[in-house]
Design a protein around this motif. Sequence first.
Motif, PDB file in Angstrom:
ATOM      1  N   UNK A   7       0.843  -1.205   0.000  1.00 53.22           N
ATOM      2  CA  UNK A   7       0.000   0.000   0.000  1.00 53.22           C
ATOM      3  C   UNK A   7       0.876   1.253   0.000  1.00 53.22           C
ATOM      4  N   UNK A   8       0.306   2.339  -0.489  1.00 56.24           N
ATOM      5  CA  UNK A   8       1.020   3.614  -0.515  1.00 56.24           C
ATOM      6  C   UNK A   8       0.790   4.317   0.817  1.00 56.24           C
ATOM      7  N   UNK A   9       1.819   4.316   1.636  1.00 53.03           N
ATOM      8  CA  UNK A   9       1.689   4.905   2.972  1.00 53.03           C
ATOM      9  C   UNK A   9       2.488   6.197   3.111  1.00 53.03           C
ATOM     10  N   UNK A  10       3.269   6.565   2.060  1.00 48.52           N
ATOM     11  CA  UNK A  10       4.149   7.738   2.172  1.00 48.52           C
ATOM     12  C   UNK A  10       3.575   8.946   1.436  1.00 48.52           C
ATOM     13  N   UNK A  11       2.254   9.086   1.474  1.00 48.49           N
ATOM     14  CA  UNK A  11       1.606  10.228   0.826  1.00 48.49           C
ATOM     15  C   UNK A  11       1.695  11.413   1.774  1.00 48.49           C
ATOM     16  N   UNK A  17      -3.177  12.768  -9.651  1.00 44.16           N
ATOM     17  CA  UNK A  17      -2.703  11.586 -10.369  1.00 44.16           C
ATOM     18  C   UNK A  17      -2.987  11.730 -11.858  1.00 44.16           C
ATOM     19  N   UNK A  18      -1.959  11.484 -12.672  1.00 47.89           N
ATOM     20  CA  UNK A  18      -2.168  11.401 -14.109  1.00 47.89           C
ATOM     21  C   UNK A  18      -2.842  10.078 -14.433  1.00 47.89           C
ATOM     22  N   UNK A  19      -3.999  10.129 -15.095  1.00 47.26           N
ATOM     23  CA  UNK A  19      -4.819   8.920 -15.302  1.00 47.26           C
ATOM     24  C   UNK A  19      -5.168   8.793 -16.780  1.00 47.26           C
ATOM     25  N   UNK A  20      -4.452   7.897 -17.471  1.00 45.02           N
ATOM     26  CA  UNK A  20      -4.720   7.661 -18.890  1.00 45.02           C
ATOM     27  C   UNK A  20      -5.805   6.618 -19.096  1.00 45.02           C
ATOM     28  N   UNK A  32      -3.892   4.627  -4.781  1.00 47.34           N
ATOM     29  CA  UNK A  32      -4.102   5.928  -4.139  1.00 47.34           C
ATOM     30  C   UNK A  32      -5.515   6.036  -3.560  1.00 47.34           C
ATOM     31  N   UNK A  33      -6.499   5.524  -4.306  1.00 47.79           N
ATOM     32  CA  UNK A  33      -7.881   5.607  -3.840  1.00 47.79           C
ATOM     33  C   UNK A  33      -8.094   4.785  -2.564  1.00 47.79           C
ATOM     34  N   UNK A  34      -7.229   3.790  -2.366  1.00 48.09           N
ATOM     35  CA  UNK A  34      -7.330   2.961  -1.166  1.00 48.09           C
ATOM     36  C   UNK A  34      -6.309   3.345  -0.102  1.00 48.09           C
ATOM     37  N   UNK A  38      -4.015   9.620   1.308  1.00 46.14           N
ATOM     38  CA  UNK A  38      -4.158  10.311   0.021  1.00 46.14           C
ATOM     39  C   UNK A  38      -5.517  10.992  -0.075  1.00 46.14           C
ATOM     40  N   UNK A  39      -6.561  10.291   0.350  1.00 47.48           N
ATOM     41  CA  UNK A  39      -7.899  10.897   0.310  1.00 47.48           C
ATOM     42  C   UNK A  39      -7.994  12.067   1.279  1.00 47.48           C
TER      43      UNK A  39
END
Length: 430
Positions: A7-11, A17-20, A32-34, A38-39
Amino acid sequence: MESCLPPLTDVAAPVMAGFSGGLDSTVLLHLLANAPTARERGLRAVHVHHGLQPAADDWAAHCQQVCDQWQVPLQIVRVRVDAGTGEGPEAAARHARHAAFAELLRPGEWLALAHHRDDQAETFLLRALRGSGVDGLAAMRARRAFAGGQLWRPLLHAPRAALEAHARQHGLRWIEDPSNGEDAFDRNFLRNAVMPLLATRWPDAAAQFARSAALAGETAALLQAQDEQWLQACDDGDGALSAAALSALPEPACARVLRLWARQRGLPPLPGNGVARIRHDLLGAGHDRQAEFRWRDARIVRWRDRLHAVAGLRPWPSGWQAAWDGRAPLPLPDGGVLALRGAPAFDAPLQVRQRQGGERIRLPGRTHSHLLKHRLQAADIAPWLRPHLPLLCDAAQVLAAGDRIVAAPLREWLQARGAQLRWQAPGHTN
């Protein structure tokens, strides 16, 4: 279900976020959504609509559906890709995309992009094939300054296989770009043909290339401190470089200083032959010559034993002129701005136009007029700026050349009102 990726814990900041809609950015946005932090800090997404594929509108709609499902605010931005730069469609699309990101990124915000370890390996190989030095071989960094915030690549150490496993494990839907299978693009050729072949003999090839990029990055960081010292020794205090000081440096040091200086002055990256051309044509030129090196929309000019960076000087349209009363700043066709400060307006509108040649101006304390050309030379105004100096005229009488040379009648008018004329030169110039 446990994720294939940590998981991303260092936000530590708000994230854009660039989202293609492709696999990589879908996995990143899902992580990121989880990520509660970040939220909490304000997660949002941006989809750049290039319009290069027939299904581009469908891709934007898909991204909107995903973001709605995950409750992530999405902004869709349409950009125009300039294919006339000579850099190829991939580079042109990337420049358009990054320009859009830079414009949208808020101060202190992080731009999250989904580059992974395989991307890093491909970038390392591409740059090696182009003859890059240690700075280029450093490839992509996990985090660096960008626009008003940071560019963040949290998945840079993860192999693409881990991203695909995460996506399948969590039932994610993503877009497959048909252009990814076109080997005419260099990166696709490496990805589809070269890297799989290398992996048959060296299974860890991608990981080792990425490791070499990281080592090159460490070396580049060490060299950066020395480069800054050399640049400071060559800088004349106004952003120009002393030709004599540059010539005294060892050739590799001179090359590094020139690349660092060009980057800091907002110029495009120097081409492969750029340093050699500058050393030969500019540093080797006589002190009385105004030699220059041009590439893309930029120039490096030698003038008065200094190298000056010149970029973004658009020519004026032929015959352009405007009536200006001074009430509001006047945008000029080359990107410059003319403004009157300290007074509400001129007594009557003045004509603003470009120099045509042969103009004369009467300076304060003089009873006769002078050729404007001679006064510009005597005022140490750089030759490349002289065509961009807006002339303020009252009928045939020249009242000012920008704010650099002001005729007696206008000077007296300004002084009587405690007012000032201000000209903001176009582009990044010295």
